[in-house]
Motif scaffolding. Sequence first.
Motif, mmCIF file in Angstrom:
data_model
loop_
_atom_site.group_PDB
_atom_site.id
_atom_site.type_symbol
_atom_site.label_atom_id
_atom_site.label_comp_id
_atom_site.label_asym_id
_atom_site.label_seq_id
_atom_site.Cartn_x
_atom_site.Cartn_y
_atom_site.Cartn_z
ATOM 1 N N ALA A 127 0.840 -1.193 0.000
ATOM 2 C CA ALA A 127 0.000 0.000 0.000
ATOM 3 C C ALA A 127 0.875 1.243 0.000
ATOM 4 O O ALA A 127 2.023 1.220 0.448
ATOM 5 C CB ALA A 127 -0.918 -0.005 1.213
ATOM 6 N N GLY A 128 0.310 2.324 -0.462
ATOM 7 C CA GLY A 128 1.008 3.610 -0.477
ATOM 8 C C GLY A 128 1.041 4.211 0.906
ATOM 9 O O GLY A 128 0.727 3.564 1.901
ATOM 10 N N ARG A 129 1.425 5.490 0.959
ATOM 11 C CA ARG A 129 1.476 6.142 2.274
ATOM 12 C C ARG A 129 0.952 7.571 2.168
ATOM 13 O O ARG A 129 1.085 8.230 1.140
ATOM 14 C CB ARG A 129 2.885 6.112 2.836
ATOM 15 C CG ARG A 129 3.889 6.923 2.070
ATOM 16 C CD ARG A 129 5.282 6.828 2.728
ATOM 17 N NE ARG A 129 6.161 7.811 2.184
ATOM 18 C CZ ARG A 129 6.900 7.666 1.091
ATOM 19 N NH1 ARG A 129 6.828 6.541 0.421
ATOM 20 N NH2 ARG A 129 7.683 8.630 0.667
ATOM 21 N N VAL A 130 0.375 8.030 3.255
ATOM 22 C CA VAL A 130 -0.129 9.398 3.365
ATOM 23 C C VAL A 130 0.987 10.264 3.921
ATOM 24 O O VAL A 130 1.616 9.904 4.918
ATOM 25 C CB VAL A 130 -1.367 9.462 4.294
ATOM 26 C CG1 VAL A 130 -1.827 10.902 4.472
ATOM 27 C CG2 VAL A 130 -2.488 8.606 3.734
ATOM 28 N N GLU A 131 1.209 11.411 3.279
ATOM 29 C CA GLU A 131 2.230 12.336 3.750
ATOM 30 C C GLU A 131 1.573 13.644 4.168
ATOM 31 O O GLU A 131 0.907 14.307 3.365
ATOM 32 C CB GLU A 131 3.249 12.617 2.643
ATOM 33 C CG GLU A 131 4.040 11.404 2.238
ATOM 34 C CD GLU A 131 4.992 11.675 1.089
ATOM 35 O OE1 GLU A 131 4.889 12.739 0.443
ATOM 36 O OE2 GLU A 131 5.842 10.810 0.832
ATOM 37 N N VAL A 132 1.717 13.968 5.454
ATOM 38 C CA VAL A 132 1.213 15.228 5.997
ATOM 39 C C VAL A 132 2.288 15.797 6.918
ATOM 40 O O VAL A 132 3.056 15.040 7.525
ATOM 41 C CB VAL A 132 -0.111 15.051 6.785
ATOM 42 C CG1 VAL A 132 -1.237 14.604 5.884
ATOM 43 C CG2 VAL A 132 0.060 14.067 7.919
ATOM 44 N N PRO A 133 2.368 17.112 7.033
ATOM 45 C CA PRO A 133 3.341 17.674 7.970
ATOM 46 C C PRO A 133 2.913 17.381 9.401
ATOM 47 O O PRO A 133 1.730 17.195 9.689
ATOM 48 C CB PRO A 133 3.305 19.173 7.670
ATOM 49 C CG PRO A 133 1.997 19.414 7.006
ATOM 50 C CD PRO A 133 1.613 18.141 6.319
#
Length: 85
Positions: free
Chosen positions: A1-7
């Motif tokens: 699975a992909g990944r979520v990128e948030v600060p």
Amino acid sequence: AGRVEVPSSVTAVLGQDVVLPCRYRAQEQEQVVQVTWLKRVPGAVAAEVAVLNPQHGEHVQEAFAGRVLRHGHGDLEDGAILLRN
């Protein structure tokens, strides 16, 4: 699975616009079909703010109408929103 990128944090100035970034790094053959933004308040149930969906359009809850706009462009892998004022 992909990944979520948030600060880890976003700084906002009272009375000014702020962008809340959110990017999904998809794996091959993955496609983002919907992004849902929630407002979480300690001790309360999370409230839906906005839903971004390429087939059904963008829906912003009435309490946030006119203050929340999609900031990202193109595919929903960029699901950023802009909070006004």
